[in-house]
Design a protein around this motif. Structure first.
Motif, PDB file in Angstrom:
ATOM      1  N   SER A  99      59.106   1.200  21.934  1.00 41.51           N
ATOM      2  CA  SER A  99      59.307   2.202  23.091  1.00 41.51           C
ATOM      3  C   SER A  99      58.088   2.966  21.497  1.00 41.51           C
ATOM      4  O   SER A  99      57.473   4.256  22.634  1.00 41.51           O
ATOM      5  N   GLN A 134      57.931   2.975  27.222  1.00 37.02           N
ATOM      6  CA  GLN A 134      59.405   3.381  26.707  1.00 37.02           C
ATOM      7  C   GLN A 134      60.426   3.200  27.328  1.00 37.02           C
ATOM      8  O   GLN A 134      61.760   2.775  26.891  1.00 37.02           O
ATOM      9  N   ARG A 135      59.996   2.217  28.606  1.00 37.66           N
ATOM     10  CA  ARG A 135      61.328   2.147  30.033  1.00 37.66           C
ATOM     11  C   ARG A 135      61.748  -0.015  29.384  1.00 37.66           C
ATOM     12  O   ARG A 135      62.555  -0.495  29.108  1.00 37.66           O
ATOM     13  N   GLY A 138      62.164   7.020  24.623  1.00 34.75           N
ATOM     14  CA  GLY A 138      62.284   5.426  24.721  1.00 34.75           C
ATOM     15  C   GLY A 138      63.812   4.788  24.481  1.00 34.75           C
ATOM     16  O   GLY A 138      64.171   6.119  23.787  1.00 34.75           O
TER      17      GLY A 138
END
Length: 636
Positions: free
Chosen positions: A102, A273-274, A558
């Motif tokens: 991330s 990041q998610r 993240g």
């Protein structure tokens, strides 16, 4: 000029300059750096795609055999606990991967993270080892598909002539046309586009999961009817003791290898990041859950000592009058191998592309097709090599080499997390083409210092470092009077040496503990020294502060790995232990491959690296230099 820290040019002709080039580190890809870089891959993937890649790459046909072997020889009815412990151990690496993926969402996976956090030479060896892993792994998987396909047609000799294995007397080899054809089909799917190939892998993976669900549901019904005879044994639940259960965990750990394929697609994820942490965690959880449920059912249907080591699941159902279930289980094994084949071939072109982008391999491998937005040339090269190997070679003897690349990558990712948290890079490389912008920023800070508008020390990361490369006499005098203090510079030195000593202690402890041929006194001494270094390192890193720069390193927002430094150190310990126990023959073969890779790096990669003429500047001034460069382009 003061702001510059040209660590590659300074003394480059000396031997020290040559050694420094081995540890040069690249920058995390950002919006600024991508403006200067190559064509990007298509951002098409979401969480469901990542789960399909992770589960498909992890659950291979091995689980259909592994439950019988491990239950008979190591764990007995405690096989479920073996899978649970192995899953927890794999989760340690998954946590580390999730944070780095991330923060640094670009193609290359462990190679990319090692290049950013450790250095170029180590990153090269990791990338080179991963190339071997995915090539041999893909060929080995393809080679195992034809026997399972033959079973669906009625037996070993039931395949059509053009698909069946043929013995070539003159060459003394057995060719496998079916394996080569399947590799070329997978290669074609990967060339079409990442979304299309992931969809195909998702369909095949769903069929495999459905077969495993059938085993769980139908097996539970049979167990309920027969009274779960496998759990009513006089030997109890741990016939081989806790040691046997732990030995079983070390064996089944390799059934979790594959989730790292998710990290290799980081550049193609819409919201890395998610989605990347969610994809890795969900895929690993699904795999662990399915493994445990299948093992619960199978060891309950048949006493562990009566299991067939080759076909444990089919024979378990056959012993209860359900011979027809073998067809469903064979379909599951076939689809598992097909999804694993695609999972093995997906990461390698992206690693080749990342290494070529960095100049360590020819630029041929870095080309991205404008229509499909995938590295077609790298994918075709991977497919041709894997198809050739699977066609002419029985690569089962080389299968152990697959594990070396993965475990090395897992180890280096955990070390990278420690470096990122305690000693993140405080300098970033810039191409020499931005020299004018760098000089402009340098001149600005030099003018501010001379006019007294700016202090003569840079406060980046809390370090009392002279901005113009001159010694700050006042600061030095103050520190000398106060004695040695754990300021930012000293903290980084302590953390850096501690991380290195942790690695040394881990190797000494695991090597001595795993090799019984070492004389007793020497073995105990090495174990003691290694254990002290490991424990001391854990205590030191727990007591000192992590670097404040970690909050702004890479892409923020993240996933953050928990329980640092304990979790990464435990991850390093587990993976190094497994590496050392792979056997001398495996390491002999891998060493030859790594020596070849070292020669390629020395004679090509090192002199063609994109960082060869890089200018290193403090990270605090990076954004300003990019802004100056952008405004200069607009004015031009």
């Amino acid at each position: 000029m003061g702001v510059l820290v040209d660590s590659q040019r300074e003394g480059f002709g000396s031997s020290w300059g040559g050694l420094k080039s081995l540890v040069r580190r690249k920058q995390v890809d950002s919006a600024h750096s991508k403006r200067l870089g190559h064509h990007q891959l298509a951002k098409e993937l979401t969480v469901p795609h990542l789960i399909a890649i992770g589960v498909g790459s992890t659950i291979g046909a091995g689980v259909y055999i592994l439950v019988g072997t491990v239950a008979r020889e190591h764990a007995g009815p405690a096989l479920t606990f073996s899978f649970l412990i192995a899953g927890i151990a794999a989760a340690l690496s998954a946590f580390c991967y999730a944070e780095l993926a991330s923060r640094c969402p670009s193609a290359g996976s462990a190679y990319h993270y090692s290049y950013i956090c450790v250095g170029e030479s180590v990153a090269w060896l990791i990338g080179w080892a991963l190339i071997l892993e995915y090539t041999v792994g893909g060929a080995a998987v393809a080679r195992g598909i034809s026997p399972n396909l033959a079973l669906l047609f009625g037996g070993e000799d039931s395949l059509p002539f053009f698909l069946a294995r043929q013995y070539i007397p003159g060459l003394d080899i057995v060719v496998d046309p079916c394996a080569a054809i399947l590799v070329f089909i997978a290669t074609g799917l990967l060339c079409v586009g990442i979304k299309e190939s992931t969809l195909a892998q998702g369909i095949v993976t769903t069929a495999n999961v459905c077969a495993m669900i059938f085993v769980i549901v139908a097996g539970s019904y049979l167990g309920y009817k027969t009274g779960w005879v496998g759990y009513k044994l006089p030997t109890g639940y741990f016939p081989f003791g806790v040691d046997g259960m732990l030995a079983g965990s070390a064996t089944v750990f390799f059934a979790y290898i594959g989730f790292d394929s998710v990290a290799s697609t980081a550049e193609e994820v819409k919201n890395p990041q998610r989605d990347l942490p969610l994809g890795i965690a969900t895929a690993l959880s699904i795999c662990c859950g399915l493994y445990m449920l299948v093992s619960v059912v199978i060891v309950g249907l048949v006493p562990y000592y009566a299991m067939d080591p080759d076909t444990p699941i089919s024979s378990a159902f056959a012993s209860h009058g359900m011979q027809w279930a073998a067809y469903i289980i064979t379909v599951g094994a076939f689809t598992a191998l097909c999804s694993t084949l695609m999972g093995s071939m997906l990461p390698q072109p992206r690693i080749l592309m990342a290494m070529a982008r960095d100049g360590l391999l020819p630029s041929f491998f870095s080309d991205v097709n404008k229509r499909s937005q995938v590295p077609v040339k790298s994918t075709l090269t991977t497919g041709i090599v894997a198809a050739t190997l699977s066609f002419v070679m029985d690569v089962s003897q080389l299968a152990g080499m697959v594990s070396v690349g993965t475990l090395l990558a897992f180890t280096m990712v955990a070390i990278s997390v420690l470096i990122l948290r305690y000693v993140p890079p405080d300098e970033v490389p810039f191409p020499s083409s931005l020299q004018e912008s760098i000089d402009s920023v340098t001149l600005k800070y030099s003018t501010q210092v001379i006019s007294g508008k700016n202090p003569e020390i840079s406060t980046y990361g809390g370090s009392s470092k002279p901005l113009l490369g001159k010694k700050n006499v006042a600061v030095e005098k103050q520190e000398a009077q106060a004695g040695w203090t754990l300021n930012e510079e000293n903290r980084r030195k302590v953390a850096g040496w501690t991380i290195m000593l942790i690695c040394v202690g881990t190797f000494g402890l695991t090597f001595a503990a795993s090799n019984l041929w070492i004389p007793g006194f020497i073995r105990l001494t090495c174990c003691g020294v290694g254990g002290v270094l490991l424990l001391s390192g854990l205590i030191v890193l727990t007591l000192i502060d992590q670097d404040d720069a970690r909050h702004n390193f890479g892409h923020t927002g993240g996933f953050i790995c928990p329980f640092v430094p304990l979790l990464p150190i435990a991850c390093i310990l587990i993976n190094v232990y497994l590496l050392i126990n792979l056997g001398a023959a495996t390491w002999a073969r891998v060493s030859v491959w790594l020596l070849i890779g070292s020669a390629v790096y020395v004679f090509y990669g090192r002199s063609h690296s994109s960082l060869l003429d890089a200018v290193y500047v403090p990270a605090a001034h990076a954004d300003e230099i990019y802004r100056t460069s952008a405004s200069g382009d607009v004015l031009a």
